[in-house]
Write an enzyme that holds these catalytic residues in place. Structure first.
Site, PDB file in Angstrom:
ATOM      1  N   GLU A  79       0.827  -1.207   0.000  1.00 54.81           N
ATOM      2  CA  GLU A  79       0.000   0.000   0.000  1.00 54.81           C
ATOM      3  C   GLU A  79       0.863   1.259   0.000  1.00 54.81           C
ATOM      4  O   GLU A  79       1.802   1.378   0.781  1.00 54.81           O
ATOM      5  CB  GLU A  79      -0.941   0.007   1.207  1.00 54.81           C
ATOM      6  N   CYS A 142      -8.271  -1.934   7.575  1.00 49.97           N
ATOM      7  CA  CYS A 142      -6.853  -1.933   7.194  1.00 49.97           C
ATOM      8  C   CYS A 142      -6.352  -0.519   6.946  1.00 49.97           C
ATOM      9  O   CYS A 142      -5.279  -0.122   7.430  1.00 49.97           O
ATOM     10  CB  CYS A 142      -6.629  -2.797   5.944  1.00 49.97           C
ATOM     11  N   HIS A 164      -1.274  -5.959   1.603  1.00 51.83           N
ATOM     12  CA  HIS A 164      -2.530  -6.703   1.430  1.00 51.83           C
ATOM     13  C   HIS A 164      -2.243  -7.986   0.658  1.00 51.83           C
ATOM     14  O   HIS A 164      -1.509  -7.960  -0.338  1.00 51.83           O
ATOM     15  CB  HIS A 164      -3.538  -5.861   0.640  1.00 51.83           C
TER      16      HIS A 164
END
Ligand code: PCA
Length: 195
Positions: A79, A142, A164
């Site tokens: 991310e 998240c 992820h």
């Protein structure tokens, strides 16, 4: 030796396993230059982040990596950014389902991860596991955990990021992409070696 706090989540959304915790749990305790502390955290707004922060205060990690499930993705994704928004499609594990709500009133709109995410993607791909950057961690737990940690450690030398991972094969009926646990574990290990 660096101290790495690495977390995975409890199952959520009707699933009975979460590949993030399954994979974190299967990692060696020492990888490359890193000594790992592993922690399973609740899939619940505020609670999950609080658990990470509590453990971090205890051990003073150099790096914090949180790992979460992203069902439907076909690659291990690093991310890039966390946004100041909670917009849940499903309730969290405590039944909370915030809509269009900031994580922090008056907080920054977004924070970028300060992990070497591009090098990590390259290392995972070299390992033969599909990996890419992701420009959205969603607006569920998240993203909220990543935002909260990046806010907390902003301006310090602690590195914070989020990975992820796809479903495991046993979570899908074959219509959704998945990766074997062994592949996810190898992906995480090769990303950690970059640190
Ligand atoms: N994935 C969810 C929360 C817990 C998890 O493993 C998410 O992407 O927000």
């Amino acid at each position: 030796m660096k101290k790495l706090l690495i977390t995975g989540f409890e199952p959520f959304g009707g699933q009975n396993i979460n590949p993030s915790w399954q994979s974190v749990l299967a990692l060696e305790n020492q990888i490359g230059d890193c000594q790992l502390t592993k922690l399973e955290i609740p899939t619940a707004f505020k609670r999950g982040a609080d658990c990470v922060l509590k453990k971090a205060k205890e051990i003073n990690p150099d790096v914090i990596i949180c790992v979460g499930q992203a069902g439907g993705r076909n690659a291990v994704t690093l991310e890039v950014v966390a946004i100041n928004l909670m917009d849940a499609n499903i309730p969290d594990n405590l039944g909370y389902k915030p809509i269009n709500t900031p994580i922090l009133e008056d907080g920054e709109n977004a924070y970028f991860s300060n992990l070497p995410i591009r090098e990590m993607v390259e290392a995972i791909n070299r390992e033969g596991v599909p990996s890419k950057l992701s420009y959205s961690a969603g607006a569920f737990v998240c993203n909220e955990v990543l935002y909260t940690l990046l806010h907390e450690y902003n301006g310090t030398c602690v590195k914070v990021g989020f990975i992820h991972v796809p479903f495991l094969p046993e979570q899908t009926d074959g219509t959704m992409p998945s990766l074997e646990k062994e592949q996810i574990v190898r992906a995480l290990a090769s990303a950690i070696k970059v640190l």
